[in-house]
Design a protein around this motif. Structure first.
Motif, mmCIF file in Angstrom:
data_model
loop_
_atom_site.group_PDB
_atom_site.id
_atom_site.type_symbol
_atom_site.label_atom_id
_atom_site.label_comp_id
_atom_site.label_asym_id
_atom_site.label_seq_id
_atom_site.Cartn_x
_atom_site.Cartn_y
_atom_site.Cartn_z
ATOM 1 N N GLY A 1 18.995 -18.987 27.727
ATOM 2 C CA GLY A 1 19.569 -20.332 27.767
ATOM 3 C C GLY A 1 20.996 -20.323 27.241
ATOM 4 O O GLY A 1 21.489 -19.308 26.773
ATOM 5 N N ILE A 2 21.646 -21.457 27.334
ATOM 6 C CA ILE A 2 23.037 -21.575 26.893
ATOM 7 C C ILE A 2 23.035 -22.336 25.574
ATOM 8 O O ILE A 2 22.662 -23.514 25.529
ATOM 9 C CB ILE A 2 23.894 -22.291 27.957
ATOM 10 C CG1 ILE A 2 23.856 -21.512 29.269
ATOM 11 C CG2 ILE A 2 25.328 -22.469 27.453
ATOM 12 C CD1 ILE A 2 24.483 -22.247 30.445
ATOM 13 N N ALA A 3 23.448 -21.666 24.521
ATOM 14 C CA ALA A 3 23.400 -22.250 23.176
ATOM 15 C C ALA A 3 24.380 -23.404 23.013
ATOM 16 O O ALA A 3 24.046 -24.430 22.431
ATOM 17 C CB ALA A 3 23.678 -21.169 22.130
ATOM 18 N N ASP A 4 25.598 -23.256 23.522
ATOM 19 C CA ASP A 4 26.624 -24.287 23.367
ATOM 20 C C ASP A 4 27.115 -24.693 24.755
ATOM 21 O O ASP A 4 28.099 -24.148 25.262
ATOM 22 C CB ASP A 4 27.773 -23.758 22.505
ATOM 23 C CG ASP A 4 28.770 -24.850 22.124
ATOM 24 O OD1 ASP A 4 28.814 -25.901 22.809
ATOM 25 O OD2 ASP A 4 29.504 -24.638 21.147
ATOM 26 N N LEU A 5 26.416 -25.641 25.352
ATOM 27 C CA LEU A 5 26.736 -26.050 26.720
ATOM 28 C C LEU A 5 28.132 -26.659 26.816
ATOM 29 O O LEU A 5 28.860 -26.387 27.770
ATOM 30 C CB LEU A 5 25.684 -27.028 27.243
ATOM 31 C CG LEU A 5 25.806 -27.430 28.707
ATOM 32 C CD1 LEU A 5 25.806 -26.201 29.618
ATOM 33 C CD2 LEU A 5 24.692 -28.377 29.084
ATOM 34 N N ASP A 6 28.538 -27.444 25.833
ATOM 35 C CA ASP A 6 29.883 -28.039 25.862
ATOM 36 C C ASP A 6 30.955 -26.954 25.922
ATOM 37 O O ASP A 6 31.906 -27.045 26.698
ATOM 38 C CB ASP A 6 30.119 -28.941 24.651
ATOM 39 C CG ASP A 6 29.332 -30.240 24.745
ATOM 40 O OD1 ASP A 6 28.968 -30.640 25.872
ATOM 41 O OD2 ASP A 6 29.077 -30.842 23.691
ATOM 42 N N LEU A 7 30.794 -25.907 25.116
ATOM 43 C CA LEU A 7 31.740 -24.803 25.132
ATOM 44 C C LEU A 7 31.697 -24.078 26.477
ATOM 45 O O LEU A 7 32.737 -23.765 27.058
ATOM 46 C CB LEU A 7 31.449 -23.814 23.996
ATOM 47 C CG LEU A 7 32.352 -22.581 23.935
ATOM 48 C CD1 LEU A 7 33.812 -22.977 23.728
ATOM 49 C CD2 LEU A 7 31.887 -21.638 22.819
ATOM 50 N N ALA A 8 30.508 -23.827 26.977
ATOM 51 C CA ALA A 8 30.357 -23.110 28.241
ATOM 52 C C ALA A 8 30.986 -23.875 29.408
ATOM 53 O O ALA A 8 31.429 -23.272 30.381
ATOM 54 C CB ALA A 8 28.883 -22.842 28.524
ATOM 55 N N GLY B 1 18.385 -24.683 27.748
ATOM 56 C CA GLY B 1 18.036 -24.814 26.339
ATOM 57 C C GLY B 1 17.761 -23.436 25.778
ATOM 58 O O GLY B 1 17.271 -22.556 26.489
ATOM 59 N N VAL B 2 18.083 -23.267 24.532
ATOM 60 C CA VAL B 2 17.873 -21.972 23.892
ATOM 61 C C VAL B 2 16.395 -21.602 23.996
ATOM 62 O O VAL B 2 15.518 -22.399 23.651
ATOM 63 C CB VAL B 2 18.343 -22.007 22.426
ATOM 64 C CG1 VAL B 2 18.001 -20.705 21.727
ATOM 65 C CG2 VAL B 2 19.843 -22.266 22.360
ATOM 66 N N GLY B 3 16.143 -20.426 24.539
ATOM 67 C CA GLY B 3 14.785 -19.921 24.669
ATOM 68 C C GLY B 3 14.021 -20.406 25.881
ATOM 69 O O GLY B 3 12.873 -20.021 26.074
ATOM 70 N N ARG B 4 14.630 -21.243 26.723
ATOM 71 C CA ARG B 4 13.901 -21.725 27.890
ATOM 72 C C ARG B 4 14.636 -21.517 29.216
ATOM 73 O O ARG B 4 14.257 -22.071 30.235
ATOM 74 C CB ARG B 4 13.478 -23.175 27.724
ATOM 75 C CG ARG B 4 14.576 -24.188 27.655
ATOM 76 C CD ARG B 4 13.968 -25.593 27.557
ATOM 77 N NE ARG B 4 14.975 -26.607 27.456
ATOM 78 C CZ ARG B 4 15.585 -27.177 28.491
ATOM 79 N NH1 ARG B 4 15.280 -26.830 29.711
ATOM 80 N NH2 ARG B 4 16.505 -28.102 28.293
#
Length: 139
Positions: free
Chosen positions: A88-95, A125-128
């Motif tokens: 998953g993407i930990a920091d979506l805003d940054l990405a 989401g992290v882990g999903r």
């Protein structure tokens, strides 16, 4: 080049190796031509799909890409779903920040891919894992 794609059925391509990213590009181009997207829109869609398929492989550890036609009653388009079971993407805003990249791809990042299409949705989401849906409509 892929020929004879059944536009009535979604086309699924596993993404487990670099060669699969090439297959995704070919499949997307074939469907975009059949839907009669302009050459410019075909190129934008194939570029976005290539970046997102590579992200599916590199960051998601592989996954699937599903390519289908879309119809909103006024025009046709191509909808593509990229899905992986990665971290998953930990920091979506940054990405999604312009210019942000962790290297290895075309350098577009998610924000660049988002600019190339008409619709862009991301569920992560992290882990999903991550699921990204993009659509490009005919003009």
């Amino acid at each position: 080049m892929i020929t004879g794609v059944d536009l009535g059925q979604p086309q699924t391509q596993a993404v487990r190796a670099d060669e699969d990213v090439v297959r995704v590009r070919q499949l997307v181009r074939t469907v975009a031509v059949q839907v009669k997207l302009s050459l410019v829109d075909q190129t934008k869609l194939v570029t976005a799909a290539s970046e997102l398929a590579r992200n599916t492989l590199v960051y998601g550890g592989g996954g699937t890409v599903e390519v289908m036609t879309a119809d909103n009653g006024r025009r046709r388009g191509v909808r593509i779903v990229f899905a992986d079971s990665g971290p998953g993407i930990a920091d979506l805003d940054l990405a999604l920040t312009d210019g942000y990249t962790t290297g290895g791809g075309l350098g577009l990042g998610l924000s660049g891919a988002r600019r190339l299409v008409d619709e862009f949705e991301i569920d992560t989401g992290v882990g999903r894992g991550t699921r990204i849906t993009i659509t490009k409509w005919s003009r």
